[in-house]
Each structure stands twice: as C-alpha cells, then as structure tokens.
Design a protein around this motif. Structure first.
Motif, PDB file in Angstrom:
ATOM      1  N   GLY A  70       0.790  -1.233   0.000  1.00  0.00           N
ATOM      2  CA  GLY A  70       0.000   0.000   0.000  1.00  0.00           C
ATOM      3  C   GLY A  70       0.818   1.276   0.000  1.00  0.00           C
ATOM      4  O   GLY A  70       0.310   2.338  -0.366  1.00  0.00           O
ATOM      5  N   GLN A  71       2.067   1.208   0.416  1.00  0.00           N
ATOM      6  CA  GLN A  71       2.875   2.438   0.474  1.00  0.00           C
ATOM      7  C   GLN A  71       3.834   2.584  -0.712  1.00  0.00           C
ATOM      8  O   GLN A  71       4.633   3.519  -0.738  1.00  0.00           O
ATOM      9  CB  GLN A  71       3.680   2.476   1.777  1.00  0.00           C
ATOM     10  CG  GLN A  71       2.819   2.736   3.004  1.00  0.00           C
ATOM     11  CD  GLN A  71       3.618   2.662   4.308  1.00  0.00           C
ATOM     12  OE1 GLN A  71       4.826   2.816   4.310  1.00  0.00           O
ATOM     13  NE2 GLN A  71       2.924   2.416   5.400  1.00  0.00           N
ATOM     14  N   VAL A  72       3.754   1.667  -1.654  1.00  0.00           N
ATOM     15  CA  VAL A  72       4.676   1.736  -2.796  1.00  0.00           C
ATOM     16  C   VAL A  72       4.098   2.664  -3.856  1.00  0.00           C
ATOM     17  O   VAL A  72       2.945   2.502  -4.269  1.00  0.00           O
ATOM     18  CB  VAL A  72       4.920   0.334  -3.389  1.00  0.00           C
ATOM     19  CG1 VAL A  72       5.779   0.421  -4.656  1.00  0.00           C
ATOM     20  CG2 VAL A  72       5.593  -0.560  -2.345  1.00  0.00           C
ATOM     21  N   THR A  73       4.882   3.653  -4.268  1.00  0.00           N
ATOM     22  CA  THR A  73       4.366   4.651  -5.213  1.00  0.00           C
ATOM     23  C   THR A  73       5.215   4.788  -6.476  1.00  0.00           C
ATOM     24  O   THR A  73       4.771   5.353  -7.463  1.00  0.00           O
ATOM     25  CB  THR A  73       4.310   6.057  -4.556  1.00  0.00           C
ATOM     26  OG1 THR A  73       5.654   6.429  -4.188  1.00  0.00           O
ATOM     27  CG2 THR A  73       3.434   6.048  -3.311  1.00  0.00           C
ATOM     28  N   ARG A  74       6.448   4.299  -6.440  1.00  0.00           N
ATOM     29  CA  ARG A  74       7.357   4.594  -7.560  1.00  0.00           C
ATOM     30  C   ARG A  74       7.424   3.468  -8.590  1.00  0.00           C
ATOM     31  O   ARG A  74       7.972   3.646  -9.679  1.00  0.00           O
ATOM     32  CB  ARG A  74       8.749   4.944  -7.035  1.00  0.00           C
ATOM     33  CG  ARG A  74       8.733   6.283  -6.310  1.00  0.00           C
ATOM     34  CD  ARG A  74       9.991   6.544  -5.496  1.00  0.00           C
ATOM     35  NE  ARG A  74      11.180   6.741  -6.287  1.00  0.00           N
ATOM     36  CZ  ARG A  74      12.384   6.991  -5.783  1.00  0.00           C
ATOM     37  NH1 ARG A  74      12.553   7.082  -4.470  1.00  0.00           N
ATOM     38  NH2 ARG A  74      13.426   7.144  -6.568  1.00  0.00           N
ATOM     39  N   VAL A  75       6.939   2.298  -8.248  1.00  0.00           N
ATOM     40  CA  VAL A  75       6.804   1.226  -9.249  1.00  0.00           C
ATOM     41  C   VAL A  75       5.387   0.659  -9.138  1.00  0.00           C
ATOM     42  O   VAL A  75       4.747   0.759  -8.084  1.00  0.00           O
ATOM     43  CB  VAL A  75       7.856   0.094  -9.055  1.00  0.00           C
ATOM     44  CG1 VAL A  75       9.256   0.611  -9.290  1.00  0.00           C
ATOM     45  CG2 VAL A  75       7.721  -0.555  -7.680  1.00  0.00           C
ATOM     46  N   LYS A  76       4.928   0.064 -10.248  1.00  0.00           N
ATOM     47  CA  LYS A  76       3.550  -0.444 -10.256  1.00  0.00           C
ATOM     48  C   LYS A  76       3.510  -1.765 -11.016  1.00  0.00           C
ATOM     49  O   LYS A  76       4.430  -2.068 -11.808  1.00  0.00           O
ATOM     50  CB  LYS A  76       2.608   0.590 -10.888  1.00  0.00           C
ATOM     51  CG  LYS A  76       2.981   0.948 -12.312  1.00  0.00           C
ATOM     52  CD  LYS A  76       2.068   1.997 -12.911  1.00  0.00           C
ATOM     53  CE  LYS A  76       2.374   2.180 -14.407  1.00  0.00           C
ATOM     54  NZ  LYS A  76       3.785   2.456 -14.718  1.00  0.00           N
ATOM     55  N   PRO A  77       2.471  -2.554 -10.795  1.00  0.00           N
ATOM     56  CA  PRO A  77       2.365  -3.828 -11.507  1.00  0.00           C
ATOM     57  C   PRO A  77       2.517  -3.628 -13.016  1.00  0.00           C
ATOM     58  O   PRO A  77       1.996  -2.655 -13.570  1.00  0.00           O
ATOM     59  CB  PRO A  77       0.967  -4.329 -11.133  1.00  0.00           C
ATOM     60  CG  PRO A  77       0.749  -3.752  -9.765  1.00  0.00           C
ATOM     61  CD  PRO A  77       1.371  -2.384  -9.818  1.00  0.00           C
TER      62      PRO A  77
END
Lengths: 340, 340
Positions: A70-77
């Motif tokens: 939930g806190q990851v913002t700089r990479v995405k699936p």
C-alpha cells in the motif's frame, strides 16, 4: 513456486518454495525474468563460508512487478524492474550520501533468494528502478548484470577513482573484474591492465577495453605492472577477488597516493597496518551501493552503449541451477544466467 | 657538534657527533634553531621498535641555512627554513601528485638526526621552505610544529576529508591529535569530538576548536560517539595513535561512506578484511606529505592565524634531551622542544 536452495557445500537443489507475498506495505512482489549465480555464491558453495541449509540462494534479479504494498508509489504492476542486491530506503542520510548498501534499513536480498520464480523485494520504492518500457530480450542479460556484477565492478572503478589519463589495474578476471574493465573504459581510463591467466577472459577483457594483460600473479605480477608504469604502479587498482593474496596484490600494485577500490567480498583477509601505512594508498570498497549507479547504468544499457551481459557465457533453465554452480566452480563458465 | 643519540631502550644521550658537511650538490647544511621529540621517537625509546644504538635521533627542525651545495637554487645561506621529516625532490610524479613523503628519491631525516646543533638536509630545494624573513621568537615553536606534527595532523584531517558541515572525531590526544583538531577547525568542520582522558589535553583541544570530549575508549567510546551522531558515526575520523585498538576505534567510529585519515605510525596493526569490507569506509593515511602543506602552513603561522606551537609544553636545552624523552614517555609533557 520453484526456487534454488543450497543444502550444504556443493549441494544445490531446486525445490518447491512457498510463493512470496506482501509482508510490509513497502514490499513488491516480482515475477523473476532472469536471475544468476554470483561469484560470492561460490563461497558457501565451496564451504569457505558456513551456511545452514537448505538456504534460499540468489540476490541478483530483473523481473516484472506483480503486486505492490500500500505504500509503494514509484513502481507499479507491469513495470519491468532492476534492483540492487541490498534493499534500501534511498531516503536515509547514508543512502543520500550514496551508500545505499549500508542504508540504515538495508536488507540483503540474499536472505530472500532471487534464484526463484518470484521474489519479495522489500523497500521497493528505494530499491527498484523501472526501465523505460519492456526490454528487448537481447538486453535482459545486461539489465540483470546491472543488479550486482556490473554495479559492483562500476563501484570498484569509482572507489579506485578511475578517470581520464589514469592507468588502471584490475585484480581478478571474474565477471566483476571484467566489468571493472568496462567501467574503467567508460570512466575514461587511459590504460587498463588486467591480471588474467584465462584466454577466454582475456579476450572479453580486451573487448571491454583492457589494453594490457599480465598473466603473472602476486609479487611477480606486481613487478611486471611496475615495469609498465615507470616503477610507480597504477593510479587506480580494482580488487575483485577478496583473498589475502588479491588484496595485497592490489595494494602493492598501487602507486603512493593512488587508489584501491576493493569489491571482492573479503574472506580471511588481514591487512598489515605497517605495510598499508607506508604504501600511502587510498583504500575504499565494500558491498557496492549499486542503487547509486542503477539509473545511469540502466540508461547506458537501454541505449545499447554498454553490453555487460556478455559476462553470461552460460544460460540454463532454473531447474538446472546445480550445473550452473558447478560450471562456475570449475571455471567452465564466467557467469551463469538462470531462466525461471 | 652536539647531538642526541639513542643508545638503547630508555637510554638517551647527548654526545659529540661529527659536524655535517655537504655530500651531494643538492644538500644544504642548516644551523638548527629548534628541534623536538616526536611521538614516533617513543616507539624505539620504549623498545617497541627495534633500534641499534647509538642512533642519531630527531626528524623535526627549523633553522638557518649555513651552506648549500652547488645545485641548490631555492634557498641560500641566511634563510630561515622549515622542512619536512622526509627529504623529497618535489619534482617527480609522486611529489607532483602531492605525496612528497613517498618521493621516488625520498630520504628520511630520522636517519640524519635533527636533534643536534647542525643538520645536513638532502634535496634542499625540494625539502625546505624559507620563511618571508627571520621569525620573531614567539612563532618559532609553531614553525617547528609545521615540520611534522602540524603537517601530520593536517594531513590526517585532509585524508579524512574534513570539510564544512561535517562531524569529525579524533582518536588520540597527543600533539598530532590535538593539531588534527586545529586542522579540522581550519578546514571548516562543524563538530569536532576528541577522545581524551587527560584534562590538560582536553583543554588544549577545546582551545583548538574541539566541541565535544569522549573520555571512554574502544567500543564504549564508539558507542557514545554513535549516540551523538544519530547512530551513524562521524563523517571523518583522524587516527593519531597507530595501535590496533586505535585503528579499530577509528574505523568503527566512521559512518559508512565516511573517511578515516590515519597518521599514527602503525605498530602491530592487522586490519580484519571482512570488518573493513562491511564498514564501507574510506581509509587513507601514512607518513604525511608535509611538504605539500608547508607553504600554506608557514603563511598561516607567519600571519599568526594559527598557534600550533602550544603543543610544546616543555622546552629544554638540547643537553637535557633525556629528560625531554622521559617527560613525554611518562605523559608529563605533550611534546618537548629542544634548543641546541
């Protein structure tokens, strides 16, 4: 999922391991596109470094993000990512100084084991660098190399203060040493001498920019290097082995005021203080802060300006990992790439 | 002439020695105005370092040029001069890189012995720096300090990459450590922590710019320093002792990516490679290339902007050299100045 474990010295298995899942909100799960065997994996494989098996293996990886916390913002699936072999927050004072491998929250990926189909990457925002898009297959090995072996050779060259006009010597003709040559060339070295006794490695070193080869080791090798350098020694020496002999060879190959960049994981090394004192060299090294260099290295690879992937001279399916270790141990391969 | 010799451990004599004379056309003969006892002279005095007496002693000096060889052009009879404890040509590639103490033609002044009325200085053009005129008596001790102990402390600070905004720790409260504090202050350090258990030395350290004192040594001292620095350790650490304990204290006091500048002459030191590797610090040091810094240091002293001469808390006639050694050995004096 399937993953590599070391059961004990010389005993590599590929087994069913639990699928990784998000543990911390800063985690990401990646599907591993390619992993590899590191020279440092050979220390426990050879029993030089104690391990209690079955231990998950591998700390180098590229892959596609499957899921993020939930806190990851700089990479995405969906992102294709490269990461360092140390997870780091990239925000603490040590990271900001460029020493992400010694981040106050550093976590070694080796404990997770990336020679597997999937891997949990802690501190994903600080650790992973996404490529501009999905890479062509031909540059995947090079991107994988950036994860450790290129980043480590690069750090060795930076730690040795390689630069224009300088003579650089490289102790160690493994993948790290060879990529130290590549880094030295990119960083503008005038002359690059590799200590190597293996024809195939000498050849790759020359492709990467080595100008001279010294076959002799130890003090005999040092004497030859001094002859080449007006009796003074190299300005910059990259140490990429980690033994007493290689460390002393590196220190003795360096002129007073010159720089040793040591990146071979030290095993059984004790540096005599009096010899070091009177050598007048600079010593710097340790676990490479690969994350510092990743954006630049990914760009160079993406633009096909460097080709570090050539160090992989053996590619095997993950299931054949045991042969991959054996080939490196017996020096039949420089470095083994594993496809999950 | 009269000169100091070490007959054996603890046995200092002042004896008649042959007057020095020009041997090489690059020599100068100086009349020694002031000499002194170095912390490193205590190693053979204490028998820790073997010596075969009677050996001339002393390598620090200021004086007036009496005579020069036919090839000397940069100093002339009547000049007041300061020189380094290593003679150097100041023209070879190593000198030009700033490592004059490792000049390809370097000669240690210790072999000549400057605790004497006169001294032969080899490679006078490269070794000696003339002051703008005859110095007032009050700055002679400071000029003498520049010859080694100040230059060495200064190099320790430079090797430790001291600079603005940085926290600096100093291991060793002898004259070199104290002048490392002075150098750190001049080089802009924000915070300067000295490890010291002696009230008089703490006081001088504070005068020179130390902001904090840690009385504890070893790992206990390291733990306190880490508490002061958010758990990280200092950016820059000056090691000014030369023992195993002091070297490890210095390495452990330094944050990853930080710099250790070591200038204590190493005795019985063996640095464990694995701990060094994972520390991630920079190590640099050795015999200080004092000549690199002499012009700047002489200017600072001439303009009375620094007062390194305060480290001399005992001044004796040359004939009383034995007491000068004893006082330093028993820590009754920080540093002894000898007047021939």
């Amino acid at each position: 999922m399937r993953g590599v474990v070391l059961n004990g010295p010389g005993d590599v298995g590929v087994v069913d391991r639990e699928d990784p899942r998000i543990v911390e909100p800063t985690d990401a799960i990646i599907k591993v596109t390619a992993a590899c065997v590191c020279g440092s994996d050979l220390w426990p494989y050879r029993g030089v470094q104690k391990s209690t098996g079955p231990a998950p293996m591998g700390h180098e990886y590229v892959g596609v993000v499957e899921q993020v916390g939930g806190q990851v913002t700089r990479v995405k699936p969906g992102d294709f990512v490269v990461g360092s072999f140390f997870a780091s927050d990239d925000t603490c004072e040590i990271c900001r100084a460029g020493y992400q491998s010694r981040c106050v929250n550093a976590q070694p990926l080796g404990a997770i084991g990336t020679q597997a189909q999937y891997a949990r990457i802690p501190l994903a925002d600080g650790t992973l660098v996404a490529t501009p898009g999905m890479p062509d297959a031909d540059i995947v090995p090079s991107l994988l190399a950036a994860s450790d072996v290129l980043g480590t050779g690069w750090f060795g060259a930076v730690a040795a203060e390689v630069g224009p006009g300088k003579t650089v010597a490289v102790v160690g003709d493994g993948a790290v040493g060879l990529l130290g040559v590549l880094a030295a060339r990119r960083l503008g070295a005038e002359r690059i001498v590799i200590f190597s006794r293996h024809a195939d490695r000498q050849k790759l070193a020359a492709e990467y920019g080595a100008t001279d080869v010294i076959v002799e080791r130890g003090d005999e090798g040092v004497a030859l290097l001094k002859e080449m350098t007006g009796g003074l020694g190299a300005h910059s020496v990259i140490e990429a082995v980690g033994t007493q002999e290689s460390m002393m060879q590196a220190i003795r190959s360096t002129r007073p005021g010159g720089h040793v960049g040591y990146v071979g994981v030290a095993h059984g090394v004790a540096i005599p203080g009096d010899e070091l004192f009177f050598s007048g060299v600079h010593l710097h090294g340790g676990p490479a802060p690969v994350r510092r260099f990743l954006p630049e290295l990914v760009d160079l690879i993406w633009d096909r300006r460097i080709d570090p992937g050539k160090v992989f001279d053996l590619t095997l399916p993950l299931e054949d990992a045991a042969e991959g270790y054996r080939a490196m141990d017996e020096r039949r391969a420089i470095k083994t790439l594993l496809i999950p």
